[in-house]
Design an enzyme around this catalytic site. Structure first.
Site, PDB file in Angstrom:
ATOM      1  N   TYR A  86      41.106  50.181   2.656  1.00  0.00           N
ATOM      2  CA  TYR A  86      41.763  51.469   2.115  1.00  0.00           C
ATOM      3  C   TYR A  86      42.066  52.252   3.196  1.00  0.00           C
ATOM      4  O   TYR A  86      41.397  52.408   4.229  1.00  0.00           O
ATOM      5  CB  TYR A  86      40.729  52.191   1.249  1.00  0.00           C
TER       6      TYR A  86
ATOM      7  N   LYS B   6      36.435  61.491   8.634  1.00  0.00           N
ATOM      8  CA  LYS B   6      34.845  61.680   8.824  1.00  0.00           C
ATOM      9  C   LYS B   6      33.977  62.114   9.773  1.00  0.00           C
ATOM     10  O   LYS B   6      34.180  63.289   9.898  1.00  0.00           O
ATOM     11  CB  LYS B   6      34.580  60.275   8.071  1.00  0.00           C
TER      12      LYS B   6
ATOM     13  N   ASP C 161      42.055  51.270  11.779  1.00  0.00           N
ATOM     14  CA  ASP C 161      41.605  52.456  10.872  1.00  0.00           C
ATOM     15  C   ASP C 161      40.223  52.562  11.072  1.00  0.00           C
ATOM     16  O   ASP C 161      39.330  52.012  10.366  1.00  0.00           O
ATOM     17  CB  ASP C 161      42.106  52.319   9.487  1.00  0.00           C
TER      18      ASP C 161
HETATM   19  C1  LIG Z   1      38.194  57.622   3.799  1.00  0.00           C
HETATM   20  C2  LIG Z   1      39.260  56.821   4.547  1.00  0.00           C
HETATM   21  C3  LIG Z   1      40.645  57.143   4.633  1.00  0.00           C
HETATM   22  C4  LIG Z   1      41.275  58.470   4.015  1.00  0.00           C
HETATM   23  O1  LIG Z   1      40.753  59.542   4.518  1.00  0.00           O
HETATM   24  P1  LIG Z   1      40.845  61.145   3.781  1.00  0.00           P
HETATM   25  O2  LIG Z   1      40.026  61.968   4.537  1.00  0.00           O
HETATM   26  O3  LIG Z   1      40.061  60.641   2.624  1.00  0.00           O
HETATM   27  O4  LIG Z   1      42.302  61.166   3.632  1.00  0.00           O
HETATM   28  C5  LIG Z   1      41.417  56.678   5.490  1.00  0.00           C
HETATM   29  N1  LIG Z   1      40.951  55.218   5.844  1.00  0.00           N
HETATM   30  C6  LIG Z   1      39.742  54.792   5.678  1.00  0.00           C
HETATM   31  C7  LIG Z   1      39.086  53.592   6.398  1.00  0.00           C
HETATM   32  C8  LIG Z   1      38.810  55.571   5.252  1.00  0.00           C
HETATM   33  O5  LIG Z   1      37.597  55.225   4.770  1.00  0.00           O
END
Ligand SMILES: *Cc1c(COP(=O)(O)O)cnc(C)c1O
Length: 440
Positions: A155, A278, A250
């Protein structure tokens, strides 16, 4: 499943949450501002949280829970950590946003660059989604190519061209996985299965010269926790380099959580670009993307690639991030989180061995996942069967009744924080033993 009680019974335990949810559903689509919060995968009424403190959350009805969600990753220091609160409060007193550069941005950028060698420069945004969108734009600008490769089960936020499901077959054209995303937008996205070097090789042979970037969660943690083989990640590095494509890690979950230098440090692989979110915001809305100077130089105002944000580098958010990173350094955070994870694993394994159905524990550092796949914990995005999903729902509610707040979906990873004590972990294992016995 007989242990799945009707919703009405559960709602009677949470009347304030039930009332708030009803009100919410009238004015907010589905009653929530992010879909997983609605408890659709487990049934029942979502808990409305009134307060968090350390490793605990308190719902609107005043019940306390040991929190294993951690706001889905940011709360590495736990809720309302005094040092983070103090930094945020201090920053608030100096105003909430300026729309002009401030020292805190420079300090946090210097920290990121010091922690993460592949990021020679970094730019802050307000969410992980934005970080990924922007990284992909600059990758396309830098390479002059259009195609993006992603992996099924990873994701990367909700940008249009990444809301893509794998079609049938191995290396496929992406189909939009959401309504409202034109096919034309996903036509430049390719989707591969994780852990499949043959499919990877084949795609690069066929389209390598058109690929701008390959993006992956180096530790996929959004379809359960799917640790990849180091050889697979190494292969990604080799193939992207050979074909002049960029490798994007990511690290929105893994960054500043698995290690000071994220998954890149853990695996010893340097990406061309990395995205963060995060943990880096310490609970405030922050994302970031960074990479080699020659790539980042393409961004406006120096370069030709536009990217901007009214609240980017927000002073209050920067203060929360700085305080969180300082805390991790000061308290040997990464070593302690690994120790906490290992302690929990040692407690949970014997409990899981007693279960009347298969429950597999996958753990990396402070991240762990209870995989209910009968065939064993997968390394690729494998759907749970209806029976496996029903078991998770029953387990979720049995844990909730015992004061443990798991993520409300069988595909979600659990998060430990520095605030989780040994007593908390023991309580978690005890609840799990009882819950599994009750479901037998
Ligand atoms: C949570 C997440 C996102 C998106 O971040 P948001 O702050 O929710 O837009 C993108 N990549 C990864 C791996 C994530 O876990």
């Amino acid at each position: 499943m007989s242990n799945l009680r009707p919703n009405t019974l559960r709602e009677s335990r949470h009347p304030r949450s039930a009332e708030l949810y009803q009100r919410a559903c009238r004015v907010i689509p589905g009653g929530v501002n992010s879909p997983v919060r609605a408890f659709r995968a487990v049934g029942g009424t979502p808990l409305f949280i009134a307060r968090g403190a350390g490793a605990q959350v308190f719902d609107a009805d005043g019940r306390a829970y040991l929190d294993l969600v951690g706001s889905w990753g940011p709360l590495i220091a736990g809720h309302a950590h005094p040092a983070v609160l103090a930094a945020v409060t201090e920053a608030l007193g100096r105003g909430m946003t300026y729309g002009a550069p401030c020292a805190a941005e420079v300090e946090l950028a210097e920290q990121v660059v010091a922690c993460y060698p592949a990021a020679e420069q970094v730019r802050f945004v307000s969410s992980g989604t934005e970080a990924v969108m922007s990284a992909i734009r600059v990758a396309r600008a830098f390479t002059g190519r259009d195609l993006i490769v992603k992996f099924a089960g990873c994701y990367h936020g909700h940008a249009d061209h990444l809301l893509v499901a794998a079609g049938s077959g191995l290396a496929t054209f992406g189909r939009p996985s959401s309504a409202g995303v034109p096919e034309a937008f996903t036509a430049c996205t390719r989707v591969l299965p994780l852990d499949d070097e043959a499919a990877l090789q084949e795609l690069f042979q066929r389209e390598g010269a058109r690929i701008a970037a390959l993006i992956i969660e180096p530790l996929p943690a959004n379809h359960g926790l799917l640790p990849q083989r180091r050889e697979f990640l190494t292969r990604l590095r080799q193939l992207t380099s050979e074909h002049g494509a960029l490798l994007i890690f990511d690290e929105v979950i893994s960054g500043f959580r698995l290690a000071r230098g994220g998954a890149a440090q853990l695996f010893g692989i340097a990406p061309d670009l990395a995205t963060f979110g995060k943990v880096i915001g310490g609970g405030m809305p922050v994302g970031a993307f960074g990479g080699a100077r020659r790539i980042m130089a393409r961004l406006a105002p120096d370069g030709d690639t536009y990217q901007a944000g009214t609240l980017s580098g927000n002073p209050v958010a920067m203060a929360a991030g700085l305080a969180t990173l300082a805390l991790l350094e000061r308290e040997s955070g990464w070593e302690r989180l690994e120790a906490r994870g290992a302690e929990l694993e040692a407690l949970l394994r014997p409990a899981l061995a007693q279960a009347s159905f298969p429950v597999h524990l996958v753990r990396v550092g402070s991240l762990f996942w209870l995989s209910l796949h009968e065939a064993g914990a997968p390394r690729t995005a494998l759907a749970l069967s209806e029976r496996e999903r029903a078991r998770f729902a029953a387990l979720f509610h049995a844990m909730l009744e015992r004061g443990i707040y798991l993520p409300p979906s069988g595909y979600e990873t659990c998060f430990l924080s520095l605030a989780h004590s040994s007593a908390d972990l023991t309580r978690c294992a005890q609840a799990l033993r009882e819950a599994l016995a009750a479901l037998a």
